[in-house]
Design a protein around this motif. Structure first.
Motif, PDB file in Angstrom:
ATOM      1  N   THR A  72       2.971  62.612  60.669  1.00 38.66           N
ATOM      2  CA  THR A  72       4.037  62.541  59.659  1.00 38.66           C
ATOM      3  C   THR A  72       3.795  61.418  58.656  1.00 38.66           C
ATOM      4  OG1 THR A  72       5.359  61.313  61.295  1.00 38.66           O
ATOM      5  CG2 THR A  72       5.815  63.663  61.043  1.00 38.66           C
ATOM      6  N   TYR A  73       3.336  60.272  59.120  1.00 41.41           N
ATOM      7  CA  TYR A  73       3.023  59.189  58.179  1.00 41.41           C
ATOM      8  C   TYR A  73       1.873  59.585  57.252  1.00 41.41           C
ATOM      9  CZ  TYR A  73       5.934  55.270  59.789  1.00 41.41           C
ATOM     10  OH  TYR A  73       6.988  54.432  60.059  1.00 41.41           O
ATOM     11  N   ALA A  74       0.838  60.193  57.820  1.00 43.62           N
ATOM     12  CA  ALA A  74      -0.332  60.546  57.009  1.00 43.62           C
ATOM     13  C   ALA A  74       0.014  61.603  55.959  1.00 43.62           C
ATOM     14  CB  ALA A  74      -1.453  61.041  57.915  1.00 43.62           C
ATOM     15  N   LEU A  75       0.738  62.642  56.343  1.00 45.02           N
ATOM     16  CA  LEU A  75       1.111  63.687  55.389  1.00 45.02           C
ATOM     17  C   LEU A  75       1.969  63.120  54.260  1.00 45.02           C
ATOM     18  CD1 LEU A  75       1.892  66.703  57.738  1.00 45.02           C
ATOM     19  CD2 LEU A  75       0.180  66.654  55.920  1.00 45.02           C
ATOM     20  N   ALA A  76       2.921  62.267  54.609  1.00 43.63           N
ATOM     21  CA  ALA A  76       3.774  61.666  53.584  1.00 43.63           C
ATOM     22  C   ALA A  76       2.949  60.825  52.616  1.00 43.63           C
ATOM     23  CB  ALA A  76       4.859  60.815  54.242  1.00 43.63           C
ATOM     24  N   GLY A  77       1.991  60.059  53.127  1.00 44.10           N
ATOM     25  CA  GLY A  77       1.169  59.217  52.267  1.00 44.10           C
ATOM     26  C   GLY A  77       0.303  60.018  51.313  1.00 44.10           C
ATOM     27  N   LEU A  78      -0.348  61.059  51.802  1.00 45.42           N
ATOM     28  CA  LEU A  78      -1.215  61.875  50.951  1.00 45.42           C
ATOM     29  C   LEU A  78      -0.420  62.587  49.857  1.00 45.42           C
ATOM     30  CD1 LEU A  78      -3.528  63.399  53.718  1.00 45.42           C
ATOM     31  CD2 LEU A  78      -4.153  61.655  52.022  1.00 45.42           C
ATOM     32  N   LEU A  79       0.720  63.142  50.227  1.00 40.43           N
ATOM     33  CA  LEU A  79       1.545  63.839  49.242  1.00 40.43           C
ATOM     34  C   LEU A  79       2.143  62.873  48.218  1.00 40.43           C
ATOM     35  CD1 LEU A  79       3.369  66.346  51.630  1.00 40.43           C
ATOM     36  CD2 LEU A  79       1.598  66.888  49.940  1.00 40.43           C
ATOM     37  N   MET A  80       2.445  61.662  48.640  1.00 41.47           N
ATOM     38  CA  MET A  80       2.997  60.667  47.723  1.00 41.47           C
ATOM     39  C   MET A  80       1.968  60.256  46.675  1.00 41.47           C
ATOM     40  SD  MET A  80       4.865  57.058  48.678  1.00 41.47           S
ATOM     41  CE  MET A  80       6.006  57.928  49.747  1.00 41.47           C
ATOM     42  N   ALA A  81       0.723  60.100  47.089  1.00 38.74           N
ATOM     43  CA  ALA A  81      -0.332  59.752  46.135  1.00 38.74           C
ATOM     44  C   ALA A  81      -0.504  60.853  45.084  1.00 38.74           C
ATOM     45  CB  ALA A  81      -1.645  59.522  46.875  1.00 38.74           C
ATOM     46  N   ALA A  82      -0.485  62.104  45.522  1.00 39.50           N
ATOM     47  CA  ALA A  82      -0.638  63.221  44.585  1.00 39.50           C
ATOM     48  C   ALA A  82       0.544  63.283  43.615  1.00 39.50           C
ATOM     49  CB  ALA A  82      -0.750  64.537  45.363  1.00 39.50           C
ATOM     50  N   ALA A  96       1.935  54.991  49.000  1.00 40.37           N
ATOM     51  CA  ALA A  96       1.100  55.969  49.712  1.00 40.37           C
ATOM     52  C   ALA A  96       0.088  55.271  50.612  1.00 40.37           C
ATOM     53  CB  ALA A  96       0.383  56.864  48.698  1.00 40.37           C
ATOM     54  N   LEU A  97      -0.527  54.212  50.086  1.00 40.33           N
ATOM     55  CA  LEU A  97      -1.507  53.470  50.879  1.00 40.33           C
ATOM     56  C   LEU A  97      -0.868  52.878  52.123  1.00 40.33           C
ATOM     57  CD1 LEU A  97      -4.322  52.210  51.251  1.00 40.33           C
ATOM     58  CD2 LEU A  97      -3.561  50.301  49.814  1.00 40.33           C
ATOM     59  N   LEU A  98       0.313  52.337  51.982  1.00 38.30           N
ATOM     60  CA  LEU A  98       1.003  51.752  53.134  1.00 38.30           C
ATOM     61  C   LEU A  98       1.314  52.804  54.200  1.00 38.30           C
ATOM     62  CD1 LEU A  98       3.468  49.305  51.328  1.00 38.30           C
ATOM     63  CD2 LEU A  98       1.431  48.710  52.643  1.00 38.30           C
ATOM     64  N   MET A  99       1.706  54.000  53.786  1.00 43.62           N
ATOM     65  CA  MET A  99       1.976  55.061  54.758  1.00 43.62           C
ATOM     66  C   MET A  99       0.708  55.470  55.503  1.00 43.62           C
ATOM     67  SD  MET A  99       5.248  55.603  54.703  1.00 43.62           S
ATOM     68  CE  MET A  99       5.699  57.248  55.282  1.00 43.62           C
ATOM     69  N   LEU A 100      -0.420  55.492  54.819  1.00 43.56           N
ATOM     70  CA  LEU A 100      -1.687  55.842  55.466  1.00 43.56           C
ATOM     71  C   LEU A 100      -2.132  54.730  56.421  1.00 43.56           C
ATOM     72  CD1 LEU A 100      -3.567  57.415  52.429  1.00 43.56           C
ATOM     73  CD2 LEU A 100      -2.612  58.615  54.413  1.00 43.56           C
ATOM     74  N   ILE A 101      -1.885  53.475  56.045  1.00 41.46           N
ATOM     75  CA  ILE A 101      -2.186  52.365  56.949  1.00 41.46           C
ATOM     76  C   ILE A 101      -1.348  52.477  58.221  1.00 41.46           C
ATOM     77  CG2 ILE A 101      -1.930  49.866  57.254  1.00 41.46           C
ATOM     78  CD1 ILE A 101      -2.751  49.554  54.324  1.00 41.46           C
ATOM     79  N   ALA A 102      -0.079  52.844  58.058  1.00 42.83           N
ATOM     80  CA  ALA A 102       0.793  53.009  59.222  1.00 42.83           C
ATOM     81  C   ALA A 102       0.294  54.128  60.120  1.00 42.83           C
ATOM     82  CB  ALA A 102       2.223  53.289  58.763  1.00 42.83           C
ATOM     83  N   ALA A 103      -0.173  55.233  59.524  1.00 44.25           N
ATOM     84  CA  ALA A 103      -0.699  56.354  60.315  1.00 44.25           C
ATOM     85  C   ALA A 103      -1.903  55.912  61.143  1.00 44.25           C
ATOM     86  CB  ALA A 103      -1.083  57.512  59.389  1.00 44.25           C
ATOM     87  N   ALA A 104      -2.812  55.171  60.525  1.00 42.17           N
ATOM     88  CA  ALA A 104      -4.007  54.704  61.236  1.00 42.17           C
ATOM     89  C   ALA A 104      -3.633  53.732  62.358  1.00 42.17           C
ATOM     90  CB  ALA A 104      -4.960  54.039  60.243  1.00 42.17           C
ATOM     91  N   THR A 105      -2.637  52.891  62.103  1.00 40.82           N
ATOM     92  CA  THR A 105      -2.213  51.924  63.119  1.00 40.82           C
ATOM     93  C   THR A 105      -1.592  52.630  64.316  1.00 40.82           C
ATOM     94  OG1 THR A 105      -1.794  50.307  61.365  1.00 40.82           O
ATOM     95  CG2 THR A 105      -0.825  49.865  63.522  1.00 40.82           C
ATOM     96  N   GLU A 106      -0.786  53.650  64.061  1.00 41.64           N
ATOM     97  CA  GLU A 106      -0.192  54.410  65.163  1.00 41.64           C
ATOM     98  C   GLU A 106      -1.270  55.098  65.992  1.00 41.64           C
ATOM     99  OE1 GLU A 106       2.120  56.349  67.880  1.00 41.64           O
ATOM    100  OE2 GLU A 106       2.821  54.806  66.496  1.00 41.64           O
TER     101      GLU A 106
END
Length: 491
Positions: free
Chosen positions: A358-368, A457-467
Motif C-alpha cells: 500500500t505504501y509503494a502503490l501510493a508513492g508511485l501513483l503520487m509521483a505520476a 512520493a519519495l517518502l512513501m517509497l522509503i516507508a515501503a522499503a523500511t516495512e
C-alpha cells in the motif's frame, strides 16, 4: 466453556514482591464479535471521525476563512494554522499519552474529549489570526490525546483475530468525518442558505455537538482489563472480564473455551519515562525505527496535501470556495473505502506484505500525479479523481502505521509508545508539510508544487522499503505474544 480462573497471587521471592497468574488476555481474545465490541468501536472510534471532520472543515473552509472580513488570513497563514493544529496534537499526544499509561485509559479518553469539545467551539468564535491559531492548537491537543488513549483501548479490547481489520477500519472512519465535513461546508458556505461569515463559524460547532453525544456513550466502556492486570490490579481486571463475558454470552450464547495457558505477571509500580525509552530504543530498536518511518512519511503526505488542497483548487482551477466540499467528498470516500476494502487482508495475507504494497502503490501513483499536475494535463475533476485513487491505498497504509505502533511495544507503555511516535512522526512530517505547501502554493508555480508532491512520493517509497526490511508478524497473535509485558515474570 472453561471456568475462568480467579487471578491468584502468591509471594515471589525473586522479585521481592508478589506475582500472580491471569488468563485475562486469552479470555478477551477468544470472545466472538458482539454488541459489546460494536459499542467499543462506535464510542471510541468517533475520535477519527472528529479528526477527519476538523481537517476537512479547515481544508474546505480555507477559502471562506481567507476571505473573512475579520480574519483575512493569507495562504501562508492558513498553512500555519494547520501546523498549529498539528503542533497541538503533538503536545496532546505526549502529555495525555503519559497520563493514559499511568492513570488509566477510561479517565483519559473522557478528559481528552472534553478538551476537544471546548476548543473546537471556541474556534468558531475566533477574532484574528492568533486566536484562531490558539484554538486550533488546543483542538489538536484534545485529538492528539485521544489518539493515545483510544488506540490503546481499542487494541486491548478487540479479539486478536479481528484486531487488524478493526483497527484499520476504525482509523479509516477519519474519512467518514471528512465526508461529513465536506457536506457540511457545502451547506454552510452557500450564500443562499446562510451568510458565509457566520457559516464557517457554525461549522466548528458540528464536532462539539457530536462529542457531547459520544461522552454519554463512553460511560458504558469499562477500563481496559489488560491495563489493570499490568498495573498490579488483577482482581479488578477479573471482575471487568466477567462482566464483559456475561454481556457477550447474553448476546451470542455460550462462549468458546479459553485456549492457551495463563500468563504470570509481577506486581510493579508505574513505568518511568526512562524505562519506556529504554524499552523502545534498546529492547525494540528495529520496531522503533519502523514506527518512526511509517508515521512520519504518511503524516507528511496526508497533511501536506489534504490541508492545502482547497488552495490548489481555488488558485489553479478557479473553483469557488463554496464548491470546495464537492471536490473533497469523493476524495474522502476513496480514503474511507481503502481500509474497509483492504483491511481484512492485513489479518489474512499479513502485515508486512500489505503495508509494503500500500505504501509503494501510493508513492508511485503520487509521483505520476505530481508530474501530470505540473504539465497541466488534468482538470479539477481529474486531479480529484487521481487523489481519490492514490489515497485509497494511502489510507490503508496510514491506518496500518497506527496499528503497527500500537502492536510494537509492551502493554504498560502502549499509550506512551503511540504518543511518542505519533508526536515525532507528526512533528517531522505533519507540521512541516502544510507550511511548506502553503508557501509553494502562494508562490504560484506549478513546478515548485510538483517537487513537493515528488518529495511526498519519495517518502512513501522509503516507508515501503523500511516495512519490507523491518516489518514483523503480528496478525492473529495476542498483544502479549507480540510484545511481552514489562511485568512478565522474568522480564
Amino acid at each position: 466453556m472453561r471456568e475462568p480462573n480467579a487471578a491468584g497471587t502468591r509471594p515471589d521471592i525473586a522479585t521481592g514482591g508478589t506475582a500472580f497468574e491471569t488468563d485475562v488476555p486469552a479470555r478477551l481474545d477468544r470472545l466472538p464479535w458482539s454488541r459489546f465490541h460494536w459499542l467499543v468501536v462506535v464510542a471510541l472510534g468517533i475520535t477519527w471521525i472528529l479528526d477527519g471532520l476538523e481537517v476537512t472543515l479547515v481544508g474546505s473552509l480555507a477559502g471562506a476563512i481567507h476571505d473573512s472580513p475579520r480574519l483575512r488570513l493569507t495562504e501562508t497563514q492558513v498553512g500555519l494554522t494547520a501546523s498549529a493544529y498539528l503542533l497541538g496534537a503533538v503536545f496532546g499526544a505526549l502529555f495525555f499519552g503519559r497520563l493514559t499509561d499511568s492513570l488509566g485509559r477510561k479517565k483519559l479518553f473522557t478528559v481528552t474529549l472534553l478538551v476537544y469539545l471546548v476548543a473546537t467551539i471556541a474556534t468558531g468564535l475566533s477574532w484574528d489570526f492568533w486566536s484562531f491559531a490558539l484554538f486550533r492548537f488546543l483542538t489538536g491537543a484534545g485529538i492528539g490525546g485521544e489518539y493515545a488513549a483510544v488506540n490503546s483501548t481499542i487494541q486491548e479490547l478487540i479479539p486478536a483475530r479481528r484486531r487488524g481489520v478493526t483497527d484499520l477500519s476504525v482509523n479509516g472512519t477519519f474519512w467518514a468525518g471528512a465526508a461529513f465535513g465536506a457536506l457540511g461546508a457545502v451547506v454552510l458556505l452557500d450564500p443562499a442558505v446562510i451568510d458565509p461569515e457566520l457559516g464557517w463559524r457554525m461549522a466548528f460547532c458540528i464536532g462539539g455537538a457530536l462529542s457531547a453525544i459520544v461522552l454519554l456513550l463512553r460511560q458504558w466502556i469499562p477500563e481496559s482489563p489488560r491495563w489493570l492486570m499490568t498495573h498490579g490490579r488483577p482482581e479488578e481486571a477479573e471482575r471487568i472480564v466477567r462482566d464483559i463475558e456475561a454481556r457477550v454470552e447474553a448476546d451470542r450464547g455460550p462462549l468458546p473455551p479459553v485456549e492457551g495457558r495463563p500468563i504470570r505477571l509481577n506486581r510493579r509500580g508505574h513505568t518511568t519515562i526512562r524505562e519506556a525509552a529504554t524499552t523502545m530504543f534498546r529492547t525494540y530498536p528495529r520496531r522503533s525505527v519502523l514506527a518512526l518511518v511509517l508515521m512520519a512519511c504518511q503524516a507528511f503526505c496526508y497533511n501536506a496535501i489534504f490541508f492545502t488542497y482547497a488552495l490548489v483548487l481555488t488558485r489553479f482551477y478557479g473553483i469557488p470556495s463554496g464548491d470546495i466540499g464537492w471536490f473533497m467528498l469523493p476524495f474522502a470516500l476513496g480514503n474511507l473505502l481503502g481500509p474497509l476494502v483492504l483491511g481484512h487482508l492485513f489479518d489474512s495475507i499479513g502485515r508486512r506484505v500489505m503495508i509494503t504494497a500500500t505504501y509503494a502503490l501510493a508513492g508511485l501513483l503520487m509521483a505520476a500525479t505530481g508530474y501530470a499536475f505540473a504539465q497541466g494535463w488534468m482538470s479539477a475533476v481529474g486531479q480529484t479523481a487521481a487523489w481519490t485513487v492514490i489515497f485509497f491505498f494511502a489510507s490503508a497504509a496510514a491506518s496500518a502505521a497506527y496499528l503497527t505502533v500500537g502492536e510494537s511495544f509492551p502493554l504498560e507503555m502502549r499509550a506512551m509508545g503511540i504518543a511518542v511516535f505519533y508526536a515525532i512522526g507528526t512533528g517531522i512530517g505533519g507540521v512541516a508539510g502544510p507550511a511548506l505547501f502553503g508557501a509553494l502554493i502562494e508562490g504560484g508555480a506549478r513546478e515548485n508544487i510538483m517537487w513537493g508532491y515528488m518529495l511526498g512520493a519519495l517518502l512513501m517509497l522509503i516507508a515501503a522499503a523500511t516495512e519490507w526490511r523491518l516489518g514483523f508478524a503480528a496478525e492473529r497473535r495476542s498483544l502479549e505474544d507480540v510484545a511481552a509485558p514489562l511485568s512478565s515474570a522474568g522480564a
